[in-house]
Design a protein around this motif. Structure first.
Motif, PDB file in Angstrom:
ATOM      1  N   PRO A 230       0.825  -1.215   0.000  1.00  0.00           N
ATOM      2  CA  PRO A 230       0.000   0.000   0.000  1.00  0.00           C
ATOM      3  C   PRO A 230       0.861   1.267   0.000  1.00  0.00           C
ATOM      4  N   VAL A 231       0.339   2.320  -0.631  1.00  0.00           N
ATOM      5  CA  VAL A 231       1.023   3.616  -0.657  1.00  0.00           C
ATOM      6  C   VAL A 231       0.009   4.714  -0.386  1.00  0.00           C
ATOM      7  N   MET A 232       0.537   5.861   0.061  1.00  0.00           N
ATOM      8  CA  MET A 232      -0.271   7.069   0.205  1.00  0.00           C
ATOM      9  C   MET A 232       0.491   8.219  -0.457  1.00  0.00           C
ATOM     10  N   VAL A 233      -0.246   9.075  -1.169  1.00  0.00           N
ATOM     11  CA  VAL A 233       0.329  10.269  -1.774  1.00  0.00           C
ATOM     12  C   VAL A 233      -0.480  11.467  -1.296  1.00  0.00           C
ATOM     13  N   THR A 234       0.198  12.459  -0.743  1.00  0.00           N
ATOM     14  CA  THR A 234      -0.509  13.613  -0.187  1.00  0.00           C
ATOM     15  C   THR A 234       0.275  14.893  -0.444  1.00  0.00           C
ATOM     16  N   SER A 235      -0.423  16.018  -0.357  1.00  0.00           N
ATOM     17  CA  SER A 235       0.214  17.319  -0.582  1.00  0.00           C
ATOM     18  C   SER A 235      -0.178  18.334   0.472  1.00  0.00           C
ATOM     19  N   TYR A 236      -1.485  18.439   0.772  1.00  0.00           N
ATOM     20  CA  TYR A 236      -1.929  19.519   1.655  1.00  0.00           C
ATOM     21  C   TYR A 236      -2.795  19.049   2.819  1.00  0.00           C
ATOM     22  N   ALA A 237      -2.733  17.765   3.150  1.00  0.00           N
ATOM     23  CA  ALA A 237      -3.433  17.310   4.359  1.00  0.00           C
ATOM     24  C   ALA A 237      -2.897  18.023   5.589  1.00  0.00           C
ATOM     25  N   GLY A 238      -1.607  18.362   5.562  1.00  0.00           N
ATOM     26  CA  GLY A 238      -0.963  18.976   6.716  1.00  0.00           C
ATOM     27  C   GLY A 238      -1.352  20.397   7.005  1.00  0.00           C
ATOM     28  N   ARG A 239      -2.293  20.949   6.235  1.00  0.00           N
ATOM     29  CA  ARG A 239      -2.817  22.275   6.601  1.00  0.00           C
ATOM     30  C   ARG A 239      -3.514  22.212   7.955  1.00  0.00           C
ATOM     31  N   LYS A 240      -4.009  21.011   8.308  1.00  0.00           N
ATOM     32  CA  LYS A 240      -4.517  20.752   9.655  1.00  0.00           C
ATOM     33  C   LYS A 240      -3.354  20.199  10.470  1.00  0.00           C
ATOM     34  N   LEU A 241      -2.975  20.891  11.535  1.00  0.00           N
ATOM     35  CA  LEU A 241      -1.749  20.545  12.246  1.00  0.00           C
ATOM     36  C   LEU A 241      -1.809  19.168  12.909  1.00  0.00           C
ATOM     37  N   GLU A 242      -2.985  18.630  13.095  1.00  0.00           N
ATOM     38  CA  GLU A 242      -3.098  17.293  13.678  1.00  0.00           C
ATOM     39  C   GLU A 242      -2.851  16.192  12.655  1.00  0.00           C
ATOM     40  N   ALA A 243      -2.844  16.544  11.366  1.00  0.00           N
ATOM     41  CA  ALA A 243      -2.797  15.529  10.309  1.00  0.00           C
ATOM     42  C   ALA A 243      -1.484  14.754  10.250  1.00  0.00           C
ATOM     43  N   PRO A 244      -0.302  15.392  10.353  1.00  0.00           N
ATOM     44  CA  PRO A 244       0.930  14.607  10.202  1.00  0.00           C
ATOM     45  C   PRO A 244       1.043  13.444  11.176  1.00  0.00           C
ATOM     46  N   ALA A 245       0.715  13.656  12.442  1.00  0.00           N
ATOM     47  CA  ALA A 245       0.794  12.564  13.414  1.00  0.00           C
ATOM     48  C   ALA A 245      -0.227  11.478  13.105  1.00  0.00           C
ATOM     49  N   LEU A 246      -1.410  11.880  12.642  1.00  0.00           N
ATOM     50  CA  LEU A 246      -2.453  10.914  12.311  1.00  0.00           C
ATOM     51  C   LEU A 246      -2.045  10.080  11.100  1.00  0.00           C
ATOM     52  N   ILE A 247      -1.485  10.725  10.090  1.00  0.00           N
ATOM     53  CA  ILE A 247      -1.024   9.993   8.905  1.00  0.00           C
ATOM     54  C   ILE A 247       0.064   9.000   9.286  1.00  0.00           C
ATOM     55  N   GLU A 248       0.981   9.422  10.148  1.00  0.00           N
ATOM     56  CA  GLU A 248       2.046   8.501  10.568  1.00  0.00           C
ATOM     57  C   GLU A 248       1.477   7.319  11.342  1.00  0.00           C
ATOM     58  N   GLU A 249       0.508   7.558  12.199  1.00  0.00           N
ATOM     59  CA  GLU A 249      -0.070   6.448  12.972  1.00  0.00           C
ATOM     60  C   GLU A 249      -0.732   5.434  12.048  1.00  0.00           C
ATOM     61  N   ILE A 250      -1.471   5.923  11.061  1.00  0.00           N
ATOM     62  CA  ILE A 250      -2.113   5.009  10.101  1.00  0.00           C
ATOM     63  C   ILE A 250      -1.056   4.272   9.297  1.00  0.00           C
ATOM     64  N   ALA A 251      -0.011   4.997   8.859  1.00  0.00           N
ATOM     65  CA  ALA A 251       1.033   4.386   8.043  1.00  0.00           C
ATOM     66  C   ALA A 251       1.768   3.292   8.807  1.00  0.00           C
ATOM     67  N   ARG A 252       2.065   3.535  10.074  1.00  0.00           N
ATOM     68  CA  ARG A 252       2.741   2.515  10.886  1.00  0.00           C
ATOM     69  C   ARG A 252       1.820   1.319  11.149  1.00  0.00           C
ATOM     70  N   LEU A 253       0.551   1.600  11.402  1.00  0.00           N
ATOM     71  CA  LEU A 253      -0.396   0.525  11.697  1.00  0.00           C
ATOM     72  C   LEU A 253      -0.575  -0.399  10.492  1.00  0.00           C
ATOM     73  N   ALA A 254      -0.609   0.189   9.282  1.00  0.00           N
ATOM     74  CA  ALA A 254      -0.917  -0.595   8.086  1.00  0.00           C
ATOM     75  C   ALA A 254       0.287  -0.811   7.173  1.00  0.00           C
ATOM     76  N   ASP A 358       1.641  -9.237  11.613  1.00  0.00           N
ATOM     77  CA  ASP A 358       2.891  -9.869  11.200  1.00  0.00           C
ATOM     78  C   ASP A 358       3.299  -9.397   9.796  1.00  0.00           C
ATOM     79  N   ALA A 359       2.328  -9.312   8.903  1.00  0.00           N
ATOM     80  CA  ALA A 359       2.624  -8.862   7.535  1.00  0.00           C
ATOM     81  C   ALA A 359       3.106  -7.413   7.542  1.00  0.00           C
ATOM     82  N   VAL A 360       2.494  -6.604   8.379  1.00  0.00           N
ATOM     83  CA  VAL A 360       2.904  -5.192   8.475  1.00  0.00           C
ATOM     84  C   VAL A 360       4.321  -5.093   9.036  1.00  0.00           C
ATOM     85  N   ALA A 361       4.631  -5.896  10.041  1.00  0.00           N
ATOM     86  CA  ALA A 361       5.973  -5.850  10.634  1.00  0.00           C
ATOM     87  C   ALA A 361       7.038  -6.158   9.591  1.00  0.00           C
ATOM     88  N   LYS A 362       6.797  -7.157   8.758  1.00  0.00           N
ATOM     89  CA  LYS A 362       7.756  -7.485   7.694  1.00  0.00           C
ATOM     90  C   LYS A 362       7.835  -6.352   6.671  1.00  0.00           C
TER      91      LYS A 362
END
Length: 576
Positions: A230-254, A358-362
């Motif tokens: 899976p991949v994510m492509v973004t440009s301006y989600a970070g206009r909301k200051l809470e977004a970067p941490a949320l994106i990272e949490e989702i990215a690490r989880l999945a 397990d798949a995410v960890a690999k």
């Protein structure tokens, strides 16, 4: 006997200032003209009486005023007002309106209109040569392609409702600039207070995008749960200051690789193991998320996988301002990406299994290796300092990264060198990186001033090429910096021209006559002493030709900026 009702008359200009207060405008970025005489008189009266109205920041050029409003909006999310002079000031504002529309920035551009009465029939009638020549048939047409809304104030009795309407449209998702014209005779009209109704925000305010349908979010979650790449492509989600941490949490989880495509804001910490760089690699992707992005990649130069399942989450999925757009998606979810990503996070958490974890960890192990390799490659590029008169931009930006600290805000208008700025200057904190959404060069100088106004405690850097620096009306910028005590640090990449013009020609005609003769019409005057422009307004200027002098020059400039005056570091990089 009944008393006659008391009549309390005030000018339209009086109600205009009240209306600006009502809609919460803090700053009026201004370039006044003869059409504003009634407003100037009313401001003087209010000041004499001790009444509060938005702080006026006079700017010698409209480009500065507009981009200051844009920068303030980028840093705060709150749109301000800009006041310019009839058609001439509107024309000077048009490029910034283009940039503001592409950046979805709320601002209210207001311009006077030439008086329409000729012989003194009404107060404010024509009394000057320019009043005859500054009235086109369609003044709003100058900025109509970029305005969400436009109008001419028809009567003083409509002043407060009109300002509320302008503010509401500008701040409603997807946000954008609006345009209002103010005839001089209308500004001089007088009206009884009793005729002026209030238009409070709670009854007439902006509309914000919302969350998504639960079924749509569940579909995206299910696709991610079964994804292998899976991949994510973004440009301006970070206009909301809470977004970067949320994106990272989702990215690490999945286990998602996150790419920033022409980032307008910082969307994920660039130190994150899930951050995959600025050039989306999507050929192997089986599931992809487009999150608040206009141009996720250049199709001509990007290898795509026709089997990728794409979900597009965006405040503006349709891109109705783009006549042709051209990026396919299987699920299109319009709304507030912050709310939708929170929904997605909860849906993923509810459905995760040991097999998935397990798949995410690999996958994360592979993603981390890729990130380490990418960063090692960048370090190798930065290790080459260049030579005298041709300093390597990678090295320059890496040294700046070491010096500025995590809290500095980088405004990037490097254009050709923009990707180098993003890759080499490490940014980790939300709001610490601001990019360039439009095509109108000359944005970063005013934007940096606006960011500094909004965040006075921050060190603000402007990264700009010599071509873009010219367009930014720098004499106006440094004058405003001095007058309003807004010091910025400008790093000027001087390659003596427009490399984007040369590179575009080579992309279309790689073996053409322009290459054979080295005639690209891209060279500008060499050996310009750009530092003198900053110094003329009391700033500090330093030209750097020797790569060995870079670290000390950066420190000297930072010392000056942190001491209260702007600094410009003019760096000679390889000529075109």
């Amino acid at each position: 006997m009944d008393k006659a009702p008391q009549v309390r008359l005030h000018s339209t200009s009086h109600y205009f200032l009240e209306g600006l207060n009502d809609i919460g405008v803090e700053y009026l970025f201004s370039n006044f003209g003869t059409d504003h005489a009634p407003l100037i008189e009313e401001m003087a009266r209010w000041k004499k009486d001790g009444r509060r109205y938005p702080k006026v920041l006079n700017c010698p050029h409209e480009n500065t005023a507009m981009h200051m409003a844009a920068g303030f909006a980028m840093a705060t999310g709150r749109g301000q007002a800009v006041m310019v002079h009839v058609d001439a000031g509107t024309a000077n504002s048009a490029m910034a309106m283009h940039n503001a529309r592409r950046g979805r920035l709320p601002l209210v551009l207001m311009a006077g209109k030439a008086p329409y009465t000729v012989r003194g029939e009404l107060p404010g009638s024509r009394d000057n040569y320019v009043h005859f020549i500054q009235e086109p048939f369609d003044q709003a047409g100058i900025v109509r392609p970029y305005a969400k809304w436009e109008w001419t104030l028809p009567s003083g009795v409509m002043t407060k409702e009109t300002l509320r309407r302008a503010h509401t449209v500008a701040h409603s998702d997807p946000m954008g600039p609006v345009y209002l014209m103010l005839p001089r005779e209308t500004l001089t009209q007088t009206w009884d207070e009793a005729a002026m109704r209030p238009f409070p925000q709670e009854r007439y305010g902006a509309v914000s995008a919302g969350a998504a349908d639960a079924a749509a979010v569940a579909q995206i979650a299910d696709k991610l749960l079964s994804a292998r790449h899976p991949v994510m492509v973004t440009s301006y989600a970070g206009r909301k200051l809470e977004a970067p941490a949320l994106i990272e949490e989702i990215a690490r989880l999945a286990g998602i690789r996150v790419f920033e495509a022409s980032p307008l804001y910082l969307n994920i910490s660039r130190a994150s193991p899930c951050f995959a760089g600025m050039m989306p690699a999507i050929a192997e992707a089986d599931v992809g998320l487009l999150v608040d992005v206009d141009v996720p990649w250049i199709p001509k130069h990007t290898k795509e996988n026709p089997q990728t399942w794409w979900a597009h989450i965006d405040v503006d999925v349709v891109k109705e301002c783009f006549p042709i757009w051209g990026f396919a998606s299987n699920a299109r979810v319009q709304g507030d990406s912050l709310l939708i990503l929170r929904q997605l996070l909860e849906a993923l958490k509810a459905k995760t299994t040991p097999v998935f974890r397990d798949a995410v960890a690999k996958r994360m192990e592979a993603i981390k290796r890729e990130g380490d390799e990418r960063r090692a490659g960048l370090a190798k590029q930065a290790a080459d300092k260049g030579k005298r008169g041709a300093i390597n931009p990678h090295y320059l930006c890496a040294e700046i990264s070491k010096a500025i600290g995590d809290d500095a805000i980088v405004v990037n208008e490097g254009i050709r060198n923009g990707p180098i700025v993003n890759n080499q200057i490490m940014r980790t904190k939300p709001g610490s990186s601001i990019g360039f959404a439009g095509g109108g060069l000359g944005s970063s100088s005013g934007t940096a001033l606006g960011v500094k106004l909004a965040r006075p405690e921050a060190t603000v850097l402007q990264m700009v090429g010599d071509g873009g620096f010219y367009f930014g009306n720098p004499s106006s910028v440094y004058a405003v910096s001095k007058q309003h005590k807004l010091p910025i640090f400008t790093v000027l990449f001087d390659n003596s021209g427009w490399s984007a013009v040369k590179e575009a020609t080579l992309r279309v005609y790689p073996e053409g006559d322009a290459k054979a003769t080295n005639e690209f019409n891209a060279l500008l005057a060499p050996d310009i002493e750009f530092t003198k422009i900053c110094e003329a307004a009391g700033g500090y200027g330093e030209r750097v030709d020797d790569p060995e002098a870079v670290p000390a020059a950066i420190q000297r400039c930072l010392k000056e900026v942190r001491g209260g005056r702007s600094a410009l570091m003019h760096v000679r990089i390889p000529v075109l």
